[in-house]
Scaffold this motif. Sequence first.
Motif, PDB file in Angstrom:
ATOM      1  N   SER A  48      -5.157  13.320  -6.490  1.00 51.74           N
ATOM      2  CA  SER A  48      -4.238  14.445  -6.668  1.00 51.74           C
ATOM      3  C   SER A  48      -2.905  14.226  -5.965  1.00 51.74           C
ATOM      4  N   HIS A  49      -2.852  13.261  -5.052  1.00 50.12           N
ATOM      5  CA  HIS A  49      -1.637  13.013  -4.278  1.00 50.12           C
ATOM      6  C   HIS A  49      -0.534  12.413  -5.147  1.00 50.12           C
ATOM      7  N   LEU A  50       0.704  12.785  -4.860  1.00 50.51           N
ATOM      8  CA  LEU A  50       1.843  12.057  -5.402  1.00 50.51           C
ATOM      9  C   LEU A  50       1.938  10.755  -4.625  1.00 50.51           C
ATOM     10  N   GLN A  51       2.324   9.676  -5.300  1.00 53.95           N
ATOM     11  CA  GLN A  51       2.438   8.379  -4.629  1.00 53.95           C
ATOM     12  C   GLN A  51       3.693   7.684  -5.108  1.00 53.95           C
ATOM     13  N   ILE A  52       4.427   7.116  -4.154  1.00 51.77           N
ATOM     14  CA  ILE A  52       5.535   6.226  -4.493  1.00 51.77           C
ATOM     15  C   ILE A  52       5.326   4.975  -3.646  1.00 51.77           C
ATOM     16  N   SER A  53       5.457   3.814  -4.264  1.00 54.05           N
ATOM     17  CA  SER A  53       5.167   2.553  -3.576  1.00 54.05           C
ATOM     18  C   SER A  53       6.326   1.583  -3.710  1.00 54.05           C
ATOM     19  N   TYR A  54       6.633   0.931  -2.599  1.00 50.17           N
ATOM     20  CA  TYR A  54       7.677  -0.080  -2.527  1.00 50.17           C
ATOM     21  C   TYR A  54       7.008  -1.439  -2.432  1.00 50.17           C
ATOM     22  N   VAL A  55       7.385  -2.351  -3.316  1.00 41.54           N
ATOM     23  CA  VAL A  55       6.867  -3.718  -3.261  1.00 41.54           C
ATOM     24  C   VAL A  55       7.732  -4.464  -2.249  1.00 41.54           C
ATOM     25  N   ALA A  56       7.195  -4.650  -1.036  1.00 42.68           N
ATOM     26  CA  ALA A  56       7.954  -5.315   0.027  1.00 42.68           C
ATOM     27  C   ALA A  56       8.022  -6.815  -0.208  1.00 42.68           C
ATOM     28  N   SER A  57       6.952  -7.384  -0.765  1.00 44.17           N
ATOM     29  CA  SER A  57       6.921  -8.817  -1.065  1.00 44.17           C
ATOM     30  C   SER A  57       5.813  -9.079  -2.069  1.00 44.17           C
ATOM     31  N   GLY A  58       5.837 -10.272  -2.667  1.00 48.56           N
ATOM     32  CA  GLY A  58       4.807 -10.662  -3.626  1.00 48.56           C
ATOM     33  C   GLY A  58       5.130 -10.219  -5.039  1.00 48.56           C
ATOM     34  N   VAL A  59       4.135 -10.415  -5.918  1.00 58.21           N
ATOM     35  CA  VAL A  59       4.233  -9.999  -7.317  1.00 58.21           C
ATOM     36  C   VAL A  59       2.927  -9.299  -7.676  1.00 58.21           C
ATOM     37  N   PHE A  60       3.052  -8.122  -8.294  1.00 58.87           N
ATOM     38  CA  PHE A  60       1.897  -7.313  -8.658  1.00 58.87           C
ATOM     39  C   PHE A  60       1.982  -6.893 -10.114  1.00 58.87           C
ATOM     40  N   GLU A  61       0.848  -6.937 -10.812  1.00 56.23           N
ATOM     41  CA  GLU A  61       0.751  -6.349 -12.141  1.00 56.23           C
ATOM     42  C   GLU A  61       0.279  -4.915 -11.916  1.00 56.23           C
TER      43      GLU A  61
ATOM     44  N   GLY B 286       1.235 -10.559  -1.297  1.00 59.06           N
ATOM     45  CA  GLY B 286       2.332  -9.661  -0.980  1.00 59.06           C
ATOM     46  C   GLY B 286       1.921  -8.412  -0.236  1.00 59.06           C
ATOM     47  N   LEU B 287       2.902  -7.523  -0.081  1.00 62.50           N
ATOM     48  CA  LEU B 287       2.741  -6.307   0.703  1.00 62.50           C
ATOM     49  C   LEU B 287       3.315  -5.120  -0.060  1.00 62.50           C
ATOM     50  N   LEU B 288       2.519  -4.047  -0.140  1.00 62.63           N
ATOM     51  CA  LEU B 288       2.986  -2.781  -0.701  1.00 62.63           C
ATOM     52  C   LEU B 288       3.146  -1.774   0.431  1.00 62.63           C
ATOM     53  N   VAL B 289       4.137  -0.916   0.317  1.00 58.82           N
ATOM     54  CA  VAL B 289       4.316   0.194   1.248  1.00 58.82           C
ATOM     55  C   VAL B 289       4.140   1.463   0.418  1.00 58.82           C
ATOM     56  N   ASP B 290       3.028   2.162   0.669  1.00 59.47           N
ATOM     57  CA  ASP B 290       2.664   3.351  -0.103  1.00 59.47           C
ATOM     58  C   ASP B 290       3.015   4.616   0.672  1.00 59.47           C
ATOM     59  N   VAL B 291       3.594   5.586  -0.028  1.00 60.95           N
ATOM     60  CA  VAL B 291       3.884   6.892   0.549  1.00 60.95           C
ATOM     61  C   VAL B 291       3.142   7.930  -0.284  1.00 60.95           C
ATOM     62  N   PHE B 292       2.411   8.811   0.401  1.00 59.07           N
ATOM     63  CA  PHE B 292       1.611   9.833  -0.271  1.00 59.07           C
ATOM     64  C   PHE B 292       2.028  11.234   0.168  1.00 59.07           C
ATOM     65  N   ASN B 293       1.976  12.174  -0.782  1.00 62.63           N
ATOM     66  CA  ASN B 293       2.151  13.589  -0.491  1.00 62.63           C
ATOM     67  C   ASN B 293       1.078  14.350  -1.240  1.00 62.63           C
ATOM     68  N   PRO B 294       0.232  15.144  -0.569  1.00 57.33           N
ATOM     69  CA  PRO B 294       0.086  15.194   0.886  1.00 57.33           C
ATOM     70  C   PRO B 294      -0.590  13.929   1.401  1.00 57.33           C
TER      71      PRO B 294
ATOM     72  N   ASN C  99      -2.939  12.772 -10.346  1.00 61.60           N
ATOM     73  CA  ASN C  99      -4.087  12.635 -11.246  1.00 61.60           C
ATOM     74  C   ASN C  99      -3.881  11.675 -12.418  1.00 61.60           C
ATOM     75  N   VAL C 100      -2.953  10.725 -12.290  1.00 67.54           N
ATOM     76  CA  VAL C 100      -2.747   9.713 -13.335  1.00 67.54           C
ATOM     77  C   VAL C 100      -3.483   8.437 -12.911  1.00 67.54           C
ATOM     78  N   LEU C 101      -4.255   7.865 -13.838  1.00 61.22           N
ATOM     79  CA  LEU C 101      -4.957   6.618 -13.550  1.00 61.22           C
ATOM     80  C   LEU C 101      -3.950   5.509 -13.258  1.00 61.22           C
ATOM     81  N   HIS C 102      -4.236   4.713 -12.209  1.00 60.89           N
ATOM     82  CA  HIS C 102      -3.330   3.627 -11.834  1.00 60.89           C
ATOM     83  C   HIS C 102      -4.082   2.569 -11.038  1.00 60.89           C
ATOM     84  N   GLY C 103      -3.506   1.372 -10.997  1.00 60.67           N
ATOM     85  CA  GLY C 103      -4.090   0.272 -10.241  1.00 60.67           C
ATOM     86  C   GLY C 103      -3.127  -0.895 -10.215  1.00 60.67           C
ATOM     87  N   ALA C 104      -3.492  -1.923  -9.439  1.00 60.90           N
ATOM     88  CA  ALA C 104      -2.624  -3.091  -9.298  1.00 60.90           C
ATOM     89  C   ALA C 104      -3.459  -4.343  -9.103  1.00 60.90           C
TER      90      ALA C 104
END
Length: 113
Positions: free
Chosen positions: A54-67, A99-107, A88-93
């Motif tokens: 249910s959380h909102l998520q925004i992610s920054y790709v700090a390094s690497g390559v992700f599908e 590499g490194l992802l930086v994930d931010v969630f609300n809440p 509530n949207v299906l997602h994955g990587a």
Amino acid sequence: MHPSFEKVLVADDDLPWEVVDEKIKRKVMSYTNELMLVKVAFKQGGIGTIHQHSHLQISYVASGVFEVTIGDQTRNLKGGDVYFVPSNVLHGAVCLEEGLLVDVFNPMREDFV
């Protein structure tokens, strides 16, 4: 609800990595009840399996390559790119290059603490 962590000045070396599996580890950097920032390190081949929350998520790709797959869209993203996941949207990587992802969630993600 968990009490707010609210670490104001955070030194990366002061926090331990949590091993998610053999190719993924994460570090909860700071959070309040409303917001959380998490670093997620992937080795090549690491998979963030398709899931939703249910959380909102925004992610920054700090390094690497992700599908990255969000809903019915899939795209390869590299260092400097960003993706947004609505509630509530299906997602994955899948990590194509370590590499490194930086994930931010609300809440904040209570399941991460």
